[in-house]
Design a protein around this motif. Sequence first.
Motif, PDB file in Angstrom:
ATOM      1  N   VAL A 256       0.865  -1.178   0.000  1.00  0.00           N
ATOM      2  CA  VAL A 256       0.000   0.000   0.000  1.00  0.00           C
ATOM      3  C   VAL A 256       0.901   1.226   0.000  1.00  0.00           C
ATOM      4  O   VAL A 256       1.748   1.387   0.883  1.00  0.00           O
ATOM      5  CB  VAL A 256      -0.928   0.036   1.228  1.00  0.00           C
ATOM      6  CG1 VAL A 256      -1.752   1.317   1.242  1.00  0.00           C
ATOM      7  CG2 VAL A 256      -1.830  -1.198   1.254  1.00  0.00           C
ATOM      8  N   SER A 257       0.726   2.086  -0.999  1.00  0.00           N
ATOM      9  CA  SER A 257       1.577   3.264  -1.125  1.00  0.00           C
ATOM     10  C   SER A 257       1.277   4.279  -0.032  1.00  0.00           C
ATOM     11  O   SER A 257       0.145   4.387   0.459  1.00  0.00           O
ATOM     12  CB  SER A 257       1.377   3.899  -2.499  1.00  0.00           C
ATOM     13  OG  SER A 257       2.233   4.998  -2.677  1.00  0.00           O
ATOM     14  N   ALA A 258       2.305   5.041   0.348  1.00  0.00           N
ATOM     15  CA  ALA A 258       2.162   6.119   1.329  1.00  0.00           C
ATOM     16  C   ALA A 258       3.365   7.047   1.182  1.00  0.00           C
ATOM     17  O   ALA A 258       4.341   6.732   0.500  1.00  0.00           O
ATOM     18  CB  ALA A 258       2.075   5.569   2.748  1.00  0.00           C
ATOM     19  N   PRO A 263       5.563   6.275   6.831  1.00  0.00           N
ATOM     20  CA  PRO A 263       5.556   4.938   6.220  1.00  0.00           C
ATOM     21  C   PRO A 263       4.603   3.957   6.885  1.00  0.00           C
ATOM     22  O   PRO A 263       4.181   2.981   6.251  1.00  0.00           O
ATOM     23  CB  PRO A 263       7.013   4.486   6.373  1.00  0.00           C
ATOM     24  CG  PRO A 263       7.543   5.275   7.532  1.00  0.00           C
ATOM     25  CD  PRO A 263       6.860   6.601   7.442  1.00  0.00           C
ATOM     26  N   TRP A 264       4.246   4.203   8.136  1.00  0.00           N
ATOM     27  CA  TRP A 264       3.310   3.302   8.822  1.00  0.00           C
ATOM     28  C   TRP A 264       1.915   3.353   8.230  1.00  0.00           C
ATOM     29  O   TRP A 264       1.100   2.469   8.480  1.00  0.00           O
ATOM     30  CB  TRP A 264       3.262   3.663  10.309  1.00  0.00           C
ATOM     31  CG  TRP A 264       2.795   5.067  10.566  1.00  0.00           C
ATOM     32  CD1 TRP A 264       1.510   5.509  10.678  1.00  0.00           C
ATOM     33  CD2 TRP A 264       3.624   6.219  10.694  1.00  0.00           C
ATOM     34  NE1 TRP A 264       1.472   6.864  10.888  1.00  0.00           N
ATOM     35  CE2 TRP A 264       2.770   7.335  10.909  1.00  0.00           C
ATOM     36  CE3 TRP A 264       4.999   6.444  10.672  1.00  0.00           C
ATOM     37  CZ2 TRP A 264       3.239   8.629  11.075  1.00  0.00           C
ATOM     38  CZ3 TRP A 264       5.476   7.738  10.851  1.00  0.00           C
ATOM     39  CH2 TRP A 264       4.613   8.816  11.051  1.00  0.00           C
ATOM     40  N   GLU A 265       1.636   4.377   7.409  1.00  0.00           N
ATOM     41  CA  GLU A 265       0.329   4.466   6.770  1.00  0.00           C
ATOM     42  C   GLU A 265       0.231   3.553   5.549  1.00  0.00           C
ATOM     43  O   GLU A 265      -0.851   3.396   4.982  1.00  0.00           O
ATOM     44  CB  GLU A 265       0.037   5.908   6.369  1.00  0.00           C
ATOM     45  CG  GLU A 265      -0.098   6.852   7.558  1.00  0.00           C
ATOM     46  CD  GLU A 265      -0.414   8.271   7.138  1.00  0.00           C
ATOM     47  OE1 GLU A 265      -0.352   8.566   5.923  1.00  0.00           O
ATOM     48  OE2 GLU A 265      -0.724   9.088   8.021  1.00  0.00           O
ATOM     49  N   GLU A 429      -6.879  14.054   5.821  1.00  0.00           N
ATOM     50  CA  GLU A 429      -6.044  12.937   5.352  1.00  0.00           C
ATOM     51  C   GLU A 429      -4.799  13.464   4.658  1.00  0.00           C
ATOM     52  O   GLU A 429      -4.850  14.438   3.903  1.00  0.00           O
ATOM     53  CB  GLU A 429      -6.855  12.081   4.382  1.00  0.00           C
ATOM     54  CG  GLU A 429      -6.073  10.913   3.787  1.00  0.00           C
ATOM     55  CD  GLU A 429      -6.799  10.232   2.649  1.00  0.00           C
ATOM     56  OE1 GLU A 429      -6.234   9.297   2.064  1.00  0.00           O
ATOM     57  OE2 GLU A 429      -7.929  10.659   2.337  1.00  0.00           O
ATOM     58  N   VAL A 430      -3.679  12.800   4.910  1.00  0.00           N
ATOM     59  CA  VAL A 430      -2.445  13.121   4.204  1.00  0.00           C
ATOM     60  C   VAL A 430      -2.480  12.401   2.858  1.00  0.00           C
ATOM     61  O   VAL A 430      -2.450  11.172   2.808  1.00  0.00           O
ATOM     62  CB  VAL A 430      -1.211  12.699   5.019  1.00  0.00           C
ATOM     63  CG1 VAL A 430       0.064  12.964   4.231  1.00  0.00           C
ATOM     64  CG2 VAL A 430      -1.171  13.441   6.357  1.00  0.00           C
TER      65      VAL A 430
END
Length: 460
Positions: A256-258, A263-265, A429-430
Motif C-alpha cells: 500500500v503506497s504512502a 511509512p506506517w500508513e 487525510e495526508v
Amino acid sequence: MDFRKRIEEKREDLIADLQGCIRIPSVYAQDDSGYPYGKAVQDCLEYMLDTARKLGFSVYNMDNQLGWCEYGEGEEMAAVLCHLDVVPEGDGWTVPPYEGLVADGRIYGRGTMDDKGPAMAALYALLALKESGAELKRRVRVIFGLNEETGSADMKYYLKHGGEVPVMGFTPDGEYPVINGEKGLVNETFACRFRQSGEIRLAELEGGEAHNIVPAEAHVRLSCPRELAEQIAAMQEEKITCTLTEDGVRIEAAGVSAHGGTPWEGENAIGRLMLFLNRLPLTGELAGIVRLLAEKIGMECDGASLGIAIADEVSGGLTMNLGVVQGSVQGEECEIHVKLNYRYPVTKSFEDCGPKVEAAFEEAGFRSVSLNHKAGLYMEPDSPLVSRLLEVYARCTGQEATPKCIGGGTYAKMMPNTLAFGPIFPGDEVREHKPDEYMELDRLIDNAEILAQAMYELAR
C-alpha cells in the motif's frame, strides 16, 4: 485585512490555471533537453511564470533552476517557497493523474496537494494582496522551485549564486497550524555487484518509484530447476503471487503506497517480497543481500533491526522507508541498487544513525553510491516567525494553534528564516504521494486566503 472576497471572485480562474499546471507531468528526468531537471519540469516553470506574468507580476527565471514573481517595494523581502516538481504517479489510480479532473468538489491529480495546488493558491494570494492596495514595508516573493522532491539542488543553487535571503518566509508544503520542526532527512542509494552461483539465480528484480514513496508493488523473476520452481510457487503467503515461467518462477508482492515521511500508513511491498525470498534456499551473495533487506529492514518503519530506533520528546521516533530496489543481470554478473529514505528526530544527528546503516550494508557487500542529507530543523515555539504564523492561522480559522514537528522534509531546511505553513489542516487525510491525490476546492480557497493573510503579516 479581508482577502477572501477577492480570492472567491477569481475562483474559476484559479482552478483553471491549476488544471493547466497539473497537466504537465513535471517529474524529474535526466533527458537530452539540456534543462537541469528535464523538459517537463522546465515546461511547468515556464507555465507558472507565464501565468504570473498574465496576472500582472514581474517574473524572473534564475538559469532554469527556479523562478519567482514579486510584488511590493522595500529593501527587505518576505518569501513563499513553493515547488512545481512532483513524484512519479505510481500505480493504483482510478482517475487520470495528469488531467486536473474536477469532480464532487475536488480537483484530482499528481501535485494537487504537493505542491502545485498550494503554489497556485500562493500566486492568487499574492494577486489578492496586490489588488487590496495594502501598504507593505517589505517585498513579497513567491518562489517556484523545481527540485524539492529529489534533493533541493535548486535552492542550493539559489543561495550559492546570490539569491536574496528572506527576512521571514514560509513554504506551503507541510501542515497547519505551523511546522516548527522537521526531522533530519537522508536519501541514500547503495549498490552491490556480484557473480551469481547456485540453483536459484536472479533474472529480474524491481520495486518502488522513489526514495520517499512506500512501494505498492515489487516483483522478482528467478531462474531455477522446474521442481524447485513448483515448490516455490506452492508456498503460501498473504499478498504474494507466484507464477511459473519457462525457466523458473515470477514472484509479485503487493503493498500500500504512502508518503515516505509516514511509512506506517502504507505497506512496503519490497519488504514483503524480501521476507518471502528469505524463506527460499538462496546461496552466495544473493542470499546475503536478501537476508540484509529482510532481517534488518523488512516491513519495519522505525529502524529497530538496524539499531537506529532513536526518538525524542519533541518530534518522536526515527522513520525508515525502503523505497526502491532494482536488479540488472548480464550473463553471470548481477548488480542490485537499493534506495533508502530515513528521517531522524530533530534533536539527534546523522552520526546517531547513518554510520550504523552504512555498516550494515557494507557487511552485505554494498557500497554507498549517493547520499543526500538535510539536517533537522527546529525553531522555538515563541520565536517571532512561529508566533506570527500561529496568529494568522488562529485568526483565519478560529481554531487554537499549536506548532508541531513532522517527519516530512520541505524547503524550510534549505532556506534560512523559513518554516512550513499549510496546506494540510488538522484532521485532514495526508494525500501527498498517494494514488488519486486531490485537494477539495474549498480547501484550495481556504489556503489562498490564509496564505494572503500570512504574506500581509510578514510584509507589513
